[in-house]
Design a protein around this motif. Structure first.
Motif, mmCIF file in Angstrom:
data_model
loop_
_atom_site.group_PDB
_atom_site.id
_atom_site.type_symbol
_atom_site.label_atom_id
_atom_site.label_comp_id
_atom_site.label_asym_id
_atom_site.label_seq_id
_atom_site.Cartn_x
_atom_site.Cartn_y
_atom_site.Cartn_z
ATOM 1 N N THR A 83 0.812 -1.160 -0.120
ATOM 2 C CA THR A 83 0.103 0.177 0.100
ATOM 3 C C THR A 83 0.676 1.465 -0.009
ATOM 4 O O THR A 83 0.345 2.371 0.076
ATOM 5 N N GLY A 84 2.204 1.015 -0.197
ATOM 6 C CA GLY A 84 2.973 2.122 -0.147
ATOM 7 C C GLY A 84 3.327 3.013 1.289
ATOM 8 O O GLY A 84 3.454 4.097 1.129
ATOM 9 N N LYS A 85 3.069 2.334 2.162
ATOM 10 C CA LYS A 85 3.170 3.055 3.683
ATOM 11 C C LYS A 85 4.690 3.713 3.629
ATOM 12 O O LYS A 85 5.500 2.810 3.457
ATOM 13 N N PRO A 86 4.862 4.625 4.433
ATOM 14 C CA PRO A 86 6.221 5.082 4.750
ATOM 15 C C PRO A 86 6.901 4.155 5.538
ATOM 16 O O PRO A 86 6.852 4.350 6.994
ATOM 17 N N LEU A 87 7.694 3.182 5.161
ATOM 18 C CA LEU A 87 8.584 2.301 6.100
ATOM 19 C C LEU A 87 9.889 2.524 5.977
ATOM 20 O O LEU A 87 10.634 1.815 6.877
ATOM 21 N N PHE A 88 10.412 3.143 4.917
ATOM 22 C CA PHE A 88 11.700 3.118 4.762
ATOM 23 C C PHE A 88 12.636 4.500 5.177
ATOM 24 O O PHE A 88 11.746 5.495 5.469
ATOM 25 N N GLY A 89 13.656 4.471 5.488
ATOM 26 C CA GLY A 89 14.469 5.819 5.998
ATOM 27 C C GLY A 89 14.068 6.917 5.055
ATOM 28 O O GLY A 89 13.812 8.194 5.397
ATOM 29 N N ILE A 90 14.088 6.770 3.776
ATOM 30 C CA ILE A 90 13.866 7.866 2.736
ATOM 31 C C ILE A 90 12.595 8.457 2.763
ATOM 32 O O ILE A 90 12.213 9.383 2.374
ATOM 33 N N ASP A 91 11.785 7.785 3.426
ATOM 34 C CA ASP A 91 10.434 8.147 3.726
ATOM 35 C C ASP A 91 10.114 8.965 5.085
ATOM 36 O O ASP A 91 9.006 9.580 5.177
ATOM 37 N N TYR A 92 11.205 9.167 5.797
ATOM 38 C CA TYR A 92 11.068 9.656 7.185
ATOM 39 C C TYR A 92 10.897 11.246 6.842
ATOM 40 O O TYR A 92 11.512 11.864 6.172
ATOM 41 N N LYS A 93 10.074 11.591 7.907
ATOM 42 C CA LYS A 93 9.671 13.234 7.869
ATOM 43 C C LYS A 93 9.596 13.553 9.207
ATOM 44 O O LYS A 93 9.004 12.848 10.118
ATOM 45 N N LYS A 94 9.848 15.024 9.589
ATOM 46 C CA LYS A 94 9.584 15.364 10.999
ATOM 47 C C LYS A 94 9.443 16.820 10.658
ATOM 48 O O LYS A 94 10.023 17.423 9.683
#
Lengths: 151, 746
Positions: free
Chosen positions: B211-222
């Motif tokens: 489903t393309g959930k943010p699992l990876f480091g590159i997806d990390y946001k703050k």
């Protein structure tokens, strides 16, 4: 900078941005749709595959200026309840290893099946050759595509 | 391991969970066993979670959260490790949530992936964590019901007392259990009682992935996070001289451009502190595209560096290592390797090999070469860092957080207890993410701009940034007597920058006169672990060479290996032979039977190979045909022995992947240097295996075993190279001594 109205996953979203920005970075940095992945930036690996007007395209190499007026589907827009036949087949065959390329693989597979509901092995090879899987899950990807085709 | 109770309401659980799970948008995992079509996964979340130990939290409604201690990079430990805990806990797997633990050395040991050791080293720890928690729940029930603990049984998350007819789910006893003294000598299950271990369970992250959930480091946001990229030298042997950012600094979205140093001069490096380029230019801005554009607008002047000394602490061995200056090219590298090979150091000698070779009727000598390889993880290197005063918060994909933490602490001058490292899913590791210089770089950049940043490498930065599979060479010699008996075996092997040889592995112990020599060529090109380091080259060379000997003496290649293994088992030569000849023979016999070895099919060429590394055994038979000049791998049949299987279908997946990865690397993988510059920087030139080149079928079999489990991330990989080379030889009569193979087939 310019404003673009984009039809993404059935919703219209507005972004004010450099027209040369690839759709990939619009999705990832501006619309919080991070399922579409960056892999190479030169349309060689397929990690960034989205569906644009029914065709699988590499979002890293298409500027946002070319996206207006098109209909875009990303991995997040495939289904509401994780019940798209391709998603289900991917889970049934437990395809992913690291999982990073899989959104792109799935989008290529969805576009393939939309245009060709009963692909041969050769059709699958041709449609999927633009998507690299570094973990080597190709054999399962092919099985999952066949399962999805039959469902 | 002290049980404590944490009263958490749902909101605070979500908060804790968000932190522990990577601080991503996604705060709760899907249930481990939930069906793809189940409607409301989040219904039935408990009001309160009770922490039993570092691995286990139990909800008041019986739901269980199991922490997965090690990073997940595709080996599926995030499913397999919690399965082991759940087995001893007697949990109902569909009611288990799995969460990625952060780096937490108080509660977990050996939180890293490498060497295919996660399951092997975790085996006892994980079982005990589950069994201890189960015993606490039993003791709590015994106390509540006032019955002897010995009369209580558990099954699938339920506690029963047959005599009184009383029963309860784990959630009802968890609060009391968490206050009880730790039981001593808990009983572990017998293997025949297993209901989870040995059964195939789906990847706990599968739903998030599809489903393309943010699992990876590159997806990390703050909130407030900036994007950072680096510019590193274009060539190994060069360093930063100066840069001019006047055309870049005023571009839209750009915050700051500045030089950074990932390690201070004179820093004493430990094993995983390898960096190719210490001095970099950092560009920080609002968005990736803006930073990418500014990066192109910075003009940088580089200079060659001279030979220098690097201070090292290699697992306690202190040394000064000389790093030569100069811009290296492949022809000189090969010349240097051949020169140093003649001055090799003996690392094992059995019998009198010199005499065996003097007395031989025939000597076969072959030299094998392997190039540098880039890891090419699909997720380019990246890391999030936020240095806020004396507090460090980092998140991203890395293989060895425990080992990186110390380097980070030293570099920042901030004590380890102030450092928090979250582990996200890795978009591939293969060894590359053991060398976390990008984490240090991210932290240094964040410290400088005083803001949370995510450092991203472009594909080009990643592929040309060094830390490659070393360049190797091995010369094998076999001495045969007049009756074609193998009376002597000699290997001289080395590499730039490390030798590939394991002197005590097969065929050590199987040949009377046996001799191993090794050598090393120094270089300023950095190298590092690459899936089954060293084995991935030496297995290819050795198993191709054995095929050639078998042919020379007129023996079936499997029978030839089995004869050697018989000798190694019954009357081993020398000491410290570090493989079990019986298990080694076991995978060969299994692959022989399953592949129907000996039954030839028209147009199909077959090759066989086997290897032992990282505590597990593997053998493959590869079937191919050549069609219009194209190699078509029809089928690979493989047999593996990794002891007891935890999650059979996941194990199969991993070993199928190893076959595909190895075929691709053997056929196409190569990075060459010209004046210090890598000849490839992206996938347009670095050829990776694609769908149409993968085998049509891979049949994977495991030796049934009750032996404690060992790993599978690496062991299935090295032997595939030679199975391919040996099959290609059968197809076209040409032996392959040089990787990659594809350029030699046209």
């Amino acid at each position: 900078m310019a404003t673009f109205n984009l039809n993404i996953n059935g919703k219209t979203q507005s972004v004010d941005i450099d027209p040369a920005t690839p759709i990939l970075w619009v999705l990832r940095d501006h619309l919080d749709l991070v399922g579409t992945k960056y892999g190479c930036g030169i349309a060689q690996c397929g990690a960034c595959t989205i569906i644009m007007d029914g065709n699988a395209v590499r979002s890293c190499s298409i500027p946002v200026s070319a996206a207006e007026g098109t209909k875009i589907t990303t991995i997040e827009g495939l289904s509401e309840k994780v019940d798209h036949p391709v998603q289900k087949a991917w889970m049934e065959h437990d395809v992913p290893q690291c999982g990073y390329c899989q959104a792109g693989q799935i989008m290529s597979a969805v576009a393939l099946l939309e245009n060709n509901p009963n692909p041969t092995d050769e059709d699958i090879d041709n449609a999927m050759n633009g998507n690299i899987c570094r973990c080597g899950t190709y054999v399962r990807i092919k099985k999952a595509i066949k399962t999805a085709a039959n469902s | 391991m002290n049980p404590t109770s944490e009263k958490l309401n749902r909101r605070s659980f979500l908060k804790v969970s968000a932190l522990a799970g990577g601080g991503l948008f996604l705060s709760v995992g899907w249930l481990a066993g939930c069906k793809p079509d189940s409607k409301e996964d989040l219904l039935g979340m408990p009001e309160e979670w009770i922490r039993i130990n570092g691995f286990i939290r139990i909800g008041d409604n019986g739901l269980i959260t199991i922490m997965s201690p090690n990073p997940e990079g595709g080996q599926n430990v995030k499913t397999g490790m919690p399965m082991i805990v759940a087995e001893e806990l007697d949990a109902d797997w569909p009611k288990v949530l799995v969460e990625q633990a952060p780096l937490d050395t108080d509660n977990f040991t050996r939180q890293f992936i490498g060497g295919s050791q996660a399951i092997r080293m975790g085996w006892n720890v994980l079982r005990n964590a589950g069994a201890t928690a189960r015993q606490l729940l039993v003791n709590a029930a015994a106390q509540t019901w006032n019955v002897p603990a010995s009369e209580i049984t558990t099954k699938m998350g339920m506690i029963y007392h047959q005599g009184s007819g009383k029963k309860a789910h784990y959630g009802e006893m968890a609060s009391l259990a968490a206050t009880l003294p730790l039981p001593e000598n808990v009983q572990l299950k017998e293997q025949k009682a297993y209901t989870i271990i040995g059964t195939s369970r789906k990847n706990v992250d599968a739903k998030n992935i599809v489903t393309g959930k943010p699992l990876f480091g590159i997806d990390y946001k703050k909130e407030g996070m900036l994007i950072a990229m680096i510019i590193h030298p274009p060539a190994h042997g060069m360093r930063l001289k100066s840069f001019d950012d006047s055309k870049a600094r005023n571009l839209p979205g750009i915050r700051e451009i500045f030089p950074i140093k990932s390690h201070e001069d004179g820093y004493e490096r430990t094993f995983f502190d390898t960096t190719s380029f210490t001095d970099l230019v950092a560009i920080v801005g609002n968005s990736t595209w803006e930073v990418l554009n500014a990066k192109k607008a910075v003009s940088v002047e580089w200079e060659n560096f001279g030979t220098y000394q690097e201070k090292r602490d290699w697992n306690g061995r202190k040394e000064m290592r000389t790093i030569p200056g100069g811009l290296e090219s492949e022809p000189e590298q090969l010349a240097k390797m051949n020169d140093v090979a003649s001055k090799a150091k003996t690392v094992r000698k059995d019998g009198n090999p010199e005499m065996a070779f003097r007395n031989a009727s025939k000597v076969i000598e072959r030299t094998y070469n392997g190039p540098f390889l880039a890891h090419n993880c699909m997720e380019p290197m990246n890391f999030f860092a936020h240095i806020n005063g004396n507090q460090v918060h980092c998140a991203g994909p890395l293989q060895k957080p425990e080992l990186t933490e110390q380097a980070l602490s030293t570099r920042l001058g901030i004590p380890i207890e102030n450092i928090e490292i979250e582990m996200t899913r890795l978009g591939g590791g293969y060894g590359r993410r053991s060398y976390a210089h990008w984490l240090i770089e991210a932290a240094v950049i964040s410290q400088k701009v005083n803001a949370p940043i995510k450092l991203m490498y472009s594909r080009e930065d990643d592929m040309t940034g060094g830390i490659y599979r070393p360049m190797y060479q091995a010369t094998y010699r076999a001495a045969l007597d007049k009756d074609n008996n193998l009376i002597g075996f000699h290997v001289n092997a080395g590499g730039l920058v490390e030798p590939p040889i394991y002197p005590d592995r097969f065929p050590a112990g199987a040949v009377e006169n046996y001799w191993v020599e090794e050598w090393t060529v120094s270089s300023n090109i950095t190298v590092g672990s690459f899936r089954a380091p060293r084995s991935n080259f030496i297995a290819a060379a050795e198993q191709s060479f054995l095929d050639e000997i078998a042919e020379e003496i007129g023996k079936d290649p499997i029978d030839f290996r089995l004869e050697l293994l018989k000798r190694a088992k019954e009357n081993p030569v020398g000491e410290n032979n570090d493989y079990d000849p019986e298990r080694y023979a076991g995978v060969l016999e299994l692959v022989k039977a399953k592949s129907k070895w000996g039954q030839n099919q028209a147009g199909i060429s077959r090759g066989v190979s086997a290897y032992f590394c990282h505590n597990s055994y593997a053998a493959q038979v590869l079937d191919l045909r050549i069609e219009n000049g194209q190699v078509k791998v029809e089928k690979v049949t493989q047999a593996l022995d990794c002891g007891l299987l935890i999650n059979p279908d996941a194990a199969k997946n991993l070993c199928e992947g190893a076959v595909v990865d190895a075929i691709g690397t053997a056929m196409f993988g190569e990075l060459k240097f010209n004046q210090g510059v890598p000849d490839k920087n992206n996938f347009d030139r670095y050829r990776m295996i694609r769908m149409g080149e993968a085998p049509k079928a891979i049949d994977t079999y495991f030796v049934e075993s009750q032996v404690d489990p060992t790993g599978l991330g690496e062991p299935g990989y090295p032997s595939v190279f030679a199975a391919l080379a040996n099959a290609l030889y059968q197809a076209n009569g040409k032996r392959l001594y040089q990787q990659p193979f594809a350029p030699q087939l046209t």
